[in-house]
Design a protein around this motif. Structure first.
Motif, PDB file in Angstrom:
ATOM      1  N   GLU A 130     -18.528  11.569 -18.160  1.00 22.28           N
ATOM      2  CA  GLU A 130     -19.534  12.362 -18.865  1.00 22.28           C
ATOM      3  C   GLU A 130     -19.006  12.884 -20.195  1.00 22.28           C
ATOM      4  OE1 GLU A 130     -22.409  16.261 -17.989  1.00 22.28           O
ATOM      5  OE2 GLU A 130     -20.776  15.740 -16.637  1.00 22.28           O
ATOM      6  N   ARG A 131     -17.706  13.144 -20.246  1.00 28.13           N
ATOM      7  CA  ARG A 131     -17.088  13.673 -21.471  1.00 28.13           C
ATOM      8  C   ARG A 131     -16.612  12.576 -22.410  1.00 28.13           C
ATOM      9  NH1 ARG A 131     -16.950  17.092 -17.456  1.00 28.13           N
ATOM     10  NH2 ARG A 131     -16.869  19.354 -17.792  1.00 28.13           N
ATOM     11  N   GLY A 132     -16.877  11.321 -22.074  1.00 25.98           N
ATOM     12  CA  GLY A 132     -16.576  10.221 -22.987  1.00 25.98           C
ATOM     13  C   GLY A 132     -15.260   9.526 -22.760  1.00 25.98           C
ATOM     14  N   HIS A 133     -14.531   9.898 -21.703  1.00 28.99           N
ATOM     15  CA  HIS A 133     -13.281   9.216 -21.376  1.00 28.99           C
ATOM     16  C   HIS A 133     -13.572   7.998 -20.514  1.00 28.99           C
ATOM     17  CE1 HIS A 133     -11.155  12.667 -23.018  1.00 28.99           C
ATOM     18  NE2 HIS A 133     -11.920  13.443 -22.285  1.00 28.99           N
ATOM     19  N   ARG A 134     -12.608   7.099 -20.432  1.00 29.07           N
ATOM     20  CA  ARG A 134     -12.730   5.983 -19.502  1.00 29.07           C
ATOM     21  C   ARG A 134     -11.872   6.271 -18.276  1.00 29.07           C
ATOM     22  NH1 ARG A 134     -11.900   0.302 -22.219  1.00 29.07           N
ATOM     23  NH2 ARG A 134      -9.920   1.251 -22.821  1.00 29.07           N
ATOM     24  N   VAL A 135     -12.263   5.713 -17.149  1.00 31.18           N
ATOM     25  CA  VAL A 135     -11.546   5.990 -15.908  1.00 31.18           C
ATOM     26  C   VAL A 135     -11.276   4.690 -15.161  1.00 31.18           C
ATOM     27  CG1 VAL A 135     -11.496   7.307 -13.765  1.00 31.18           C
ATOM     28  CG2 VAL A 135     -12.708   8.230 -15.755  1.00 31.18           C
ATOM     29  N   TYR A 136     -10.020   4.549 -14.746  1.00 34.45           N
ATOM     30  CA  TYR A 136      -9.578   3.423 -13.930  1.00 34.45           C
ATOM     31  C   TYR A 136      -9.242   3.967 -12.547  1.00 34.45           C
ATOM     32  CZ  TYR A 136      -9.181   0.874 -18.319  1.00 34.45           C
ATOM     33  OH  TYR A 136      -9.460   0.270 -19.518  1.00 34.45           O
ATOM     34  N   VAL A 137     -10.087   3.681 -11.572  1.00 38.37           N
ATOM     35  CA  VAL A 137      -9.861   4.146 -10.210  1.00 38.37           C
ATOM     36  C   VAL A 137      -9.004   3.095  -9.502  1.00 38.37           C
ATOM     37  CG1 VAL A 137     -10.913   4.885  -8.053  1.00 38.37           C
ATOM     38  CG2 VAL A 137     -12.098   5.304 -10.226  1.00 38.37           C
ATOM     39  N   VAL A 138      -7.841   3.509  -9.051  1.00 35.08           N
ATOM     40  CA  VAL A 138      -6.880   2.578  -8.458  1.00 35.08           C
ATOM     41  C   VAL A 138      -7.208   2.389  -6.983  1.00 35.08           C
ATOM     42  CG1 VAL A 138      -4.442   2.154  -7.981  1.00 35.08           C
ATOM     43  CG2 VAL A 138      -5.125   3.237 -10.135  1.00 35.08           C
ATOM     44  N   VAL A 139      -7.675   1.203  -6.638  1.00 32.69           N
ATOM     45  CA  VAL A 139      -8.209   0.966  -5.300  1.00 32.69           C
ATOM     46  C   VAL A 139      -7.148   1.131  -4.218  1.00 32.69           C
ATOM     47  CG1 VAL A 139      -7.849  -1.541  -5.222  1.00 32.69           C
ATOM     48  CG2 VAL A 139      -9.797  -0.538  -4.019  1.00 32.69           C
ATOM     49  N   ASP A 159     -20.726   1.571 -10.605  1.00 33.92           N
ATOM     50  CA  ASP A 159     -22.052   1.632 -11.218  1.00 33.92           C
ATOM     51  C   ASP A 159     -22.109   2.680 -12.334  1.00 33.92           C
ATOM     52  OD1 ASP A 159     -23.009  -0.361  -9.581  1.00 33.92           O
ATOM     53  OD2 ASP A 159     -24.030   1.000  -8.196  1.00 33.92           O
ATOM     54  N   ALA A 160     -21.345   3.763 -12.173  1.00 32.25           N
ATOM     55  CA  ALA A 160     -21.356   4.842 -13.161  1.00 32.25           C
ATOM     56  C   ALA A 160     -20.559   4.500 -14.414  1.00 32.25           C
ATOM     57  CB  ALA A 160     -20.809   6.125 -12.534  1.00 32.25           C
ATOM     58  N   GLY A 161     -19.748   3.427 -14.343  1.00 33.68           N
ATOM     59  CA  GLY A 161     -19.004   3.017 -15.516  1.00 33.68           C
ATOM     60  C   GLY A 161     -17.500   3.045 -15.381  1.00 33.68           C
ATOM     61  N   ALA A 162     -16.994   3.434 -14.211  1.00 33.14           N
ATOM     62  CA  ALA A 162     -15.546   3.409 -13.998  1.00 33.14           C
ATOM     63  C   ALA A 162     -15.087   1.967 -13.766  1.00 33.14           C
ATOM     64  CB  ALA A 162     -15.177   4.271 -12.802  1.00 33.14           C
ATOM     65  N   VAL A 163     -13.812   1.735 -14.034  1.00 35.04           N
ATOM     66  CA  VAL A 163     -13.190   0.445 -13.754  1.00 35.04           C
ATOM     67  C   VAL A 163     -12.461   0.571 -12.420  1.00 35.04           C
ATOM     68  CG1 VAL A 163     -11.517  -1.265 -14.523  1.00 35.04           C
ATOM     69  CG2 VAL A 163     -12.909  -0.040 -16.215  1.00 35.04           C
ATOM     70  N   ILE A 164     -12.776  -0.297 -11.475  1.00 39.71           N
ATOM     71  CA  ILE A 164     -12.110  -0.313 -10.189  1.00 39.71           C
ATOM     72  C   ILE A 164     -11.033  -1.395 -10.257  1.00 39.71           C
ATOM     73  CG2 ILE A 164     -12.384  -0.451  -7.693  1.00 39.71           C
ATOM     74  CD1 ILE A 164     -14.013   1.796  -9.115  1.00 39.71           C
ATOM     75  N   GLU A 202      -3.665  -4.581   1.521  1.00 39.67           N
ATOM     76  CA  GLU A 202      -4.221  -5.168   2.735  1.00 39.67           C
ATOM     77  C   GLU A 202      -5.235  -4.252   3.405  1.00 39.67           C
ATOM     78  OE1 GLU A 202      -0.805  -6.203   5.026  1.00 39.67           O
ATOM     79  OE2 GLU A 202      -0.571  -8.175   4.071  1.00 39.67           O
ATOM     80  N   VAL A 203      -5.015  -2.938   3.295  1.00 39.23           N
ATOM     81  CA  VAL A 203      -5.971  -2.020   3.920  1.00 39.23           C
ATOM     82  C   VAL A 203      -6.982  -1.451   2.934  1.00 39.23           C
ATOM     83  CG1 VAL A 203      -4.426  -1.387   5.803  1.00 39.23           C
ATOM     84  CG2 VAL A 203      -4.399  -0.034   3.712  1.00 39.23           C
ATOM     85  N   PHE A 204      -6.576  -1.245   1.685  1.00 40.69           N
ATOM     86  CA  PHE A 204      -7.442  -0.529   0.750  1.00 40.69           C
ATOM     87  C   PHE A 204      -8.350  -1.431  -0.084  1.00 40.69           C
ATOM     88  CE2 PHE A 204      -4.108   3.019   0.729  1.00 40.69           C
ATOM     89  CZ  PHE A 204      -4.824   3.794   1.637  1.00 40.69           C
ATOM     90  N   SER A 205      -8.029  -2.717  -0.177  1.00 36.20           N
ATOM     91  CA  SER A 205      -8.868  -3.598  -1.002  1.00 36.20           C
ATOM     92  C   SER A 205     -10.119  -4.062  -0.258  1.00 36.20           C
ATOM     93  CB  SER A 205      -8.073  -4.812  -1.479  1.00 36.20           C
ATOM     94  OG  SER A 205      -7.679  -5.605  -0.378  1.00 36.20           O
ATOM     95  N   LYS A 206     -10.225  -3.714   1.001  1.00 35.40           N
ATOM     96  CA  LYS A 206     -11.403  -4.097   1.801  1.00 35.40           C
ATOM     97  C   LYS A 206     -12.503  -3.059   1.561  1.00 35.40           C
ATOM     98  CE  LYS A 206      -8.414  -6.242   5.239  1.00 35.40           C
ATOM     99  NZ  LYS A 206      -7.879  -6.170   6.627  1.00 35.40           N
ATOM    100  N   ILE A 207     -13.223  -3.241   0.483  1.00 37.51           N
ATOM    101  CA  ILE A 207     -14.249  -2.261   0.100  1.00 37.51           C
ATOM    102  C   ILE A 207     -15.617  -2.915   0.054  1.00 37.51           C
ATOM    103  CG2 ILE A 207     -12.686  -0.740  -1.149  1.00 37.51           C
ATOM    104  CD1 ILE A 207     -13.538  -2.094  -3.730  1.00 37.51           C
TER     105      ILE A 207
END
Length: 207
Positions: A130-139, A159-164, A202-207
């Motif tokens: 919302e403040r104009g930064h980009r976000v990379y969420v580490v899966v 969907d909101a614009g973050a990079v997964i 192996e456990v966290f990439s199953k999304i």
């Protein structure tokens, strides 16, 4: 405010470590596999002199940041290490330290790890976007009490614009070039933690 394309490479990285605390250890899905990812990113961030922002949620009741990370937090590039009651890490104190995108300052490329994916990580990510930064969420670096909450949250944040993305991918994107002065140290760290990373994925990439 102009939207920053997700196709643009990382230019101004910062690491956010969200509420990785003692009391969550027995409750969070695969907490033990979260720790190596956070450790790897924190170690690399220190090598790269990347700004680091750390929070705890209600520390008096939920405990401090876990000891595995504490030894790496006593460095000048840790810009904030605060306790909060807000679910978002974008507290007034931390917001005052961030670039003001609305005033023309370069936005951050925030790399975020922590818990819980669907609460504090989600609200932090949305606040930063919302403040104009980009976000990379580490899966391989975010989790929740209920594993199913992760996939729901990550889909919403995409969907909101973050990079997964993954921890290894984001580190090599920050480096950008095998000629980078920190390449040997960071690539060596990635190699040394190859098995831990594999286990986390192996456990966290199953999304």
């Amino acid at each position: 405010m102009a939207t920053i394309s997700k196709a643009t490479g990382i230019r101004n990285p910062a690491l956010f470590i969200c509420d990785i605390q003692e009391k969550f250890r027995p409750a969070i899905y695969e907490f033990s596999k979260l720790i190596p990812t956070a450790t790897k990113l924190l170690t690399a961030a220190n090598t790269l002199q990347m700004p680091i922002y750390v929070t705890t949620q209600n520390r008096s009741k939920l405990g401090d940041t876990i000891p595995e990370l504490q030894a790496r937090l006593s460095v000048p590039n840790v810009k904030a290490n605060i306790d909060k009651t807000l679910f978002s890490m974008v507290t007034p104190e931390i917001e005052s330290l961030l670039p003001r995108v609305s005033a023309g300052e370069m936005p951050l490329d925030v790399i975020i790890v922590g818990i819980e994916t669907h609460i504090c990580v989600t609200q932090t990510t949305l606040g930063l976007l919302e403040r104009g930064h980009r976000v990379y969420v580490v899966v391989d670096g975010v989790s929740s009490v209920h594993a199913e909450e992760r996939g729901i949250a990550l889909a919403r944040l995409r969907d909101a614009g973050a990079v997964i993305t993954s921890s290894e991918s984001v580190l090599f994107e920050v480096l950008g070039d095998a000629g980078h002065g920190a390449f040997r140290a960071v690539s060596g760290l990635v190699k040394d933690m190859k098995e831990e990373t594999k286990g986390a994925l192996e456990v966290f990439s199953k999304i």
